[in-house]
Write a protein that holds these residues in place. Structure first.
Motif, mmCIF file in Angstrom:
data_model
loop_
_atom_site.group_PDB
_atom_site.id
_atom_site.type_symbol
_atom_site.label_atom_id
_atom_site.label_comp_id
_atom_site.label_asym_id
_atom_site.label_seq_id
_atom_site.Cartn_x
_atom_site.Cartn_y
_atom_site.Cartn_z
ATOM 1 N N PRO A 118 -13.873 -5.901 -10.424
ATOM 2 C CA PRO A 118 -12.884 -5.788 -11.499
ATOM 3 C C PRO A 118 -13.091 -4.489 -12.274
ATOM 4 N N SER A 119 -12.016 -3.781 -12.516
ATOM 5 C CA SER A 119 -12.092 -2.556 -13.311
ATOM 6 C C SER A 119 -12.153 -2.936 -14.787
ATOM 7 N N PRO A 120 -12.552 -2.000 -15.645
ATOM 8 C CA PRO A 120 -12.507 -2.295 -17.082
ATOM 9 C C PRO A 120 -11.110 -2.748 -17.536
ATOM 10 N N ARG A 121 -10.071 -2.153 -16.959
ATOM 11 C CA ARG A 121 -8.692 -2.556 -17.300
ATOM 12 C C ARG A 121 -8.407 -3.972 -16.821
ATOM 13 N N ASP A 122 -8.891 -4.346 -15.616
ATOM 14 C CA ASP A 122 -8.712 -5.713 -15.118
ATOM 15 C C ASP A 122 -9.324 -6.712 -16.098
ATOM 16 N N ILE A 123 -10.496 -6.402 -16.581
ATOM 17 C CA ILE A 123 -11.200 -7.298 -17.509
ATOM 18 C C ILE A 123 -10.470 -7.356 -18.851
ATOM 19 N N GLU A 124 -10.021 -6.214 -19.327
ATOM 20 C CA GLU A 124 -9.303 -6.155 -20.601
ATOM 21 C C GLU A 124 -8.004 -6.955 -20.559
ATOM 22 N N PHE B 157 4.517 -1.485 -12.790
ATOM 23 C CA PHE B 157 4.017 -0.125 -12.996
ATOM 24 C C PHE B 157 4.131 0.721 -11.724
ATOM 25 N N ALA B 158 4.286 0.078 -10.559
ATOM 26 C CA ALA B 158 4.329 0.795 -9.278
ATOM 27 C C ALA B 158 3.206 1.830 -9.219
ATOM 28 N N SER B 159 2.010 1.398 -9.574
ATOM 29 C CA SER B 159 0.864 2.292 -9.706
ATOM 30 C C SER B 159 -0.183 2.017 -8.624
ATOM 31 N N GLU B 160 -0.911 3.065 -8.283
ATOM 32 C CA GLU B 160 -2.024 2.935 -7.342
ATOM 33 C C GLU B 160 -3.302 2.498 -8.046
ATOM 34 N N ARG B 161 -3.296 2.461 -9.394
ATOM 35 C CA ARG B 161 -4.529 2.201 -10.143
ATOM 36 C C ARG B 161 -4.467 1.019 -11.111
ATOM 37 N N GLU B 162 -3.279 0.449 -11.321
ATOM 38 C CA GLU B 162 -3.176 -0.726 -12.184
ATOM 39 C C GLU B 162 -1.905 -1.493 -11.838
ATOM 40 N N PHE B 163 -1.871 -2.752 -12.302
ATOM 41 C CA PHE B 163 -0.699 -3.577 -12.025
ATOM 42 C C PHE B 163 -0.215 -4.220 -13.320
ATOM 43 N N PHE B 164 1.038 -4.631 -13.292
ATOM 44 C CA PHE B 164 1.630 -5.346 -14.419
ATOM 45 C C PHE B 164 2.775 -6.183 -13.877
ATOM 46 N N ILE B 165 2.762 -7.468 -14.200
ATOM 47 C CA ILE B 165 3.865 -8.351 -13.826
ATOM 48 C C ILE B 165 4.787 -8.426 -15.038
ATOM 49 N N ALA B 166 6.036 -8.027 -14.872
ATOM 50 C CA ALA B 166 6.994 -8.031 -15.974
ATOM 51 C C ALA B 166 7.122 -9.438 -16.550
ATOM 52 N N HIS C 73 -6.788 -3.442 -4.855
ATOM 53 C CA HIS C 73 -7.316 -2.111 -5.161
ATOM 54 C C HIS C 73 -7.174 -1.311 -3.866
ATOM 55 N N PRO C 74 -6.047 -0.626 -3.687
ATOM 56 C CA PRO C 74 -5.757 0.023 -2.411
ATOM 57 C C PRO C 74 -6.740 1.109 -1.987
ATOM 58 N N GLY C 75 -7.320 1.804 -2.935
ATOM 59 C CA GLY C 75 -8.177 2.924 -2.559
ATOM 60 C C GLY C 75 -9.610 2.792 -3.005
ATOM 61 N N SER C 76 -9.987 1.607 -3.470
ATOM 62 C CA SER C 76 -11.356 1.450 -3.967
ATOM 63 C C SER C 76 -11.864 0.048 -3.645
ATOM 64 N N GLY C 77 -13.075 -0.225 -4.091
ATOM 65 C CA GLY C 77 -13.672 -1.534 -3.877
ATOM 66 C C GLY C 77 -12.991 -2.598 -4.717
ATOM 67 N N ASN C 78 -13.445 -3.828 -4.568
ATOM 68 C CA ASN C 78 -12.780 -4.907 -5.279
ATOM 69 C C ASN C 78 -13.635 -5.535 -6.381
ATOM 70 N N TRP D 38 0.840 -1.191 0.000
ATOM 71 C CA TRP D 38 0.000 0.000 0.000
ATOM 72 C C TRP D 38 0.876 1.242 0.000
ATOM 73 N N PRO D 39 0.633 2.252 -0.806
ATOM 74 C CA PRO D 39 -0.595 2.535 -1.540
ATOM 75 C C PRO D 39 -0.592 2.065 -2.999
ATOM 76 N N ILE D 40 0.435 1.315 -3.426
ATOM 77 C CA ILE D 40 0.382 0.818 -4.805
ATOM 78 C C ILE D 40 -0.334 -0.531 -4.843
ATOM 79 N N GLU D 41 -0.809 -0.898 -6.012
ATOM 80 C CA GLU D 41 -1.460 -2.200 -6.165
ATOM 81 C C GLU D 41 -0.405 -3.288 -6.050
ATOM 82 N N CYS D 42 -0.689 -4.293 -5.238
ATOM 83 C CA CYS D 42 0.171 -5.460 -5.178
ATOM 84 C C CYS D 42 -0.308 -6.443 -6.235
ATOM 85 N N CYS D 43 0.509 -7.457 -6.523
ATOM 86 C CA CYS D 43 0.093 -8.474 -7.479
ATOM 87 C C CYS D 43 0.920 -9.734 -7.274
#
Length: 149
Positions: A89-95, A48-57, A82-87, A23-28
């Motif tokens: 799936p986001s449109p990006r998660d689905i994509e 991505f070290a992002s709070e809104r999306e993840f990517f495993i290299a 999803h550190p700051g929101s509900g769980n 936290w506060p980035i998305e883990c994966c």
């Protein structure tokens, strides 16, 4: 895919611990197990070290999948937070859901305790929630008992 997924309780605890640590980035990470029961958690870095999306290299993904196979386990799921929101799936998660045979777990540490982790089957642009069944032991894989005469 079945409407439920079986998971050992320590695996769920490890997912939440990883979400709290990153936290506060998305883990994966990846989830693996035996006999259709998720038993093990393989944390990975969010490239991505992002709070809104993840990517495993790709290299880390390949190394982790190899480790799973070498341990005699099956890759059964992928998780992220999803550190700051509900769980949901986001449109990006689905994509970005490229493993239709896997369960997708989303942790939201700020959700009510009973809903901190949810699981989904995601395929063909659709997400369907899976019931998480917590199991305390693995099914017996072979009969090792010996009867006396």
């Amino acid at each position: 895919m079945p409407r439920s997924i079986k998971v050992r309780a320590p695996a769920l605890e490890r997912i939440l611990a990883h979400a709290s640590t990153d936290w506060p980035i998305e883990c994966c990470g990846l989830l693996a197990g035996l006999s259709e029961v998720i038993t093990d958690v393989f944390p990975t870095a969010n490239a991505f070290a992002s709070e809104r999306e993840f990517f495993i290299a790709p290299q880390e993904l390949a190394v982790t999948l190899r480790a799973i196979r070498q341990l005699g386990l099956r890759h059964l799921g992928i998780y992220h937070s999803h550190p700051g929101s509900g769980n949901d799936p986001s449109p990006r998660d689905i994509e970005m859901a490229f493993y239709p045979s896997c369960a997708y777990f989303i942790a939201s540490p700020r959700a009510p305790t009973s809903r901190q982790i949810r699981a989904f089957h995601i395929a063909n642009g659709r997400a369907a929630e899976l019931q998480i069944e917590t199991v305390s032991s693995l099914p017996q894989l072979c009969n090792t008992s010996v009867s006396g005469s």
